[in-house]
Design an enzyme around this catalytic site. Sequence first.
Site, PDB file in Angstrom:
ATOM      1  CE  LYS A   1      41.149 -40.079  80.155  1.00 22.11           C
ATOM      2  NZ  LYS A   1      42.017 -41.162  79.675  1.00 22.11           N
TER       3      LYS A   1
ATOM      4  NE  ARG B   1      42.767 -48.536  76.529  1.00 20.45           N
ATOM      5  CZ  ARG B   1      42.649 -47.219  76.435  1.00 20.45           C
ATOM      6  NH1 ARG B   1      41.514 -46.639  76.719  1.00 20.45           N
ATOM      7  NH2 ARG B   1      43.660 -46.480  76.048  1.00 20.45           N
TER       8      ARG B   1
ATOM      9  NE  ARG C   1      39.468 -31.139  70.028  1.00 23.90           N
ATOM     10  CZ  ARG C   1      40.073 -32.103  70.721  1.00 23.90           C
ATOM     11  NH1 ARG C   1      40.692 -31.798  71.837  1.00 23.90           N
ATOM     12  NH2 ARG C   1      40.068 -33.329  70.301  1.00 23.90           N
TER      13      ARG C   1
ATOM     14  NE  ARG D   1      41.357 -34.237  65.694  1.00 20.31           N
ATOM     15  CZ  ARG D   1      41.865 -35.054  66.588  1.00 20.31           C
ATOM     16  NH1 ARG D   1      43.086 -35.493  66.456  1.00 20.31           N
ATOM     17  NH2 ARG D   1      41.162 -35.440  67.634  1.00 20.31           N
TER      18      ARG D   1
ATOM     19  NE  ARG E   1      37.001 -40.640  70.435  1.00 16.32           N
ATOM     20  CZ  ARG E   1      37.632 -39.478  70.559  1.00 16.32           C
ATOM     21  NH1 ARG E   1      37.304 -38.468  69.797  1.00 16.32           N
ATOM     22  NH2 ARG E   1      38.590 -39.337  71.432  1.00 16.32           N
TER      23      ARG E   1
END
Length: 209
Positions: A13, A88, A122, A155, A166
């Site tokens: 995004k 949201r 990542r 992370r 999430r």
Amino acid sequence: MRLILLGAPGAGKGTQADFIKDKLEIPVVSTGNLLRSAMAHGTELGKKVTAYMESGSLVPDELVIDLVKERITQDDCAKGLIFDGFPRTVAQAEALDQVMKVDAVIFLHVEDDVIVKRMSGRRTCPECQTTYHIVSHPPKQEGICDKCGSVLGIRSDDNPEVVRQRLAVYHKQTEPIVKYYEAQGLLKVVECEPTIEGTSALVEKALEV
Ligand SMILES: [Zn+2]
């Protein structure tokens, strides 16, 4: 053009928001940034926000809407803007309808499995916070930061289980908003491509209509 950008965490995004910003010369408005800047400037609204943040409670919709109202009247929004991370909730979307007409809602769609795979590749430098990706943006030497030579790590946010959690929260929150804008005929679904450029081309096409 007044746009809303929707998409899962990890859907790219931020990158596509920047693409649209440059393309249409309109600012990206993120409520996270609005909240932080209101707090930093110590405005009346900012003081209220700080009080909520410090007590650990969610900033109520009305307050977020007040911040948005204030932001959209600023000069740089004259040609339009892109909302990132807002609305949201359907309540926020309804409140936004009262203060502004939205021209289009771009929904970046990526399958969950693709996002999980992407995020798990990542690697982040614990020292200088530079991020890499084992496939799309690898460091010159495996596992080592190009900039400072530190050993790269994963992370906790990028762990597959955390990402799935999430995504579950995201689906629950966002699907009603997607339906809301779909019912208004404003939704433009962009099926994300494997590359940033490929997705940007589709975003550009979606904006032409
Ligand atoms: Zn580093």
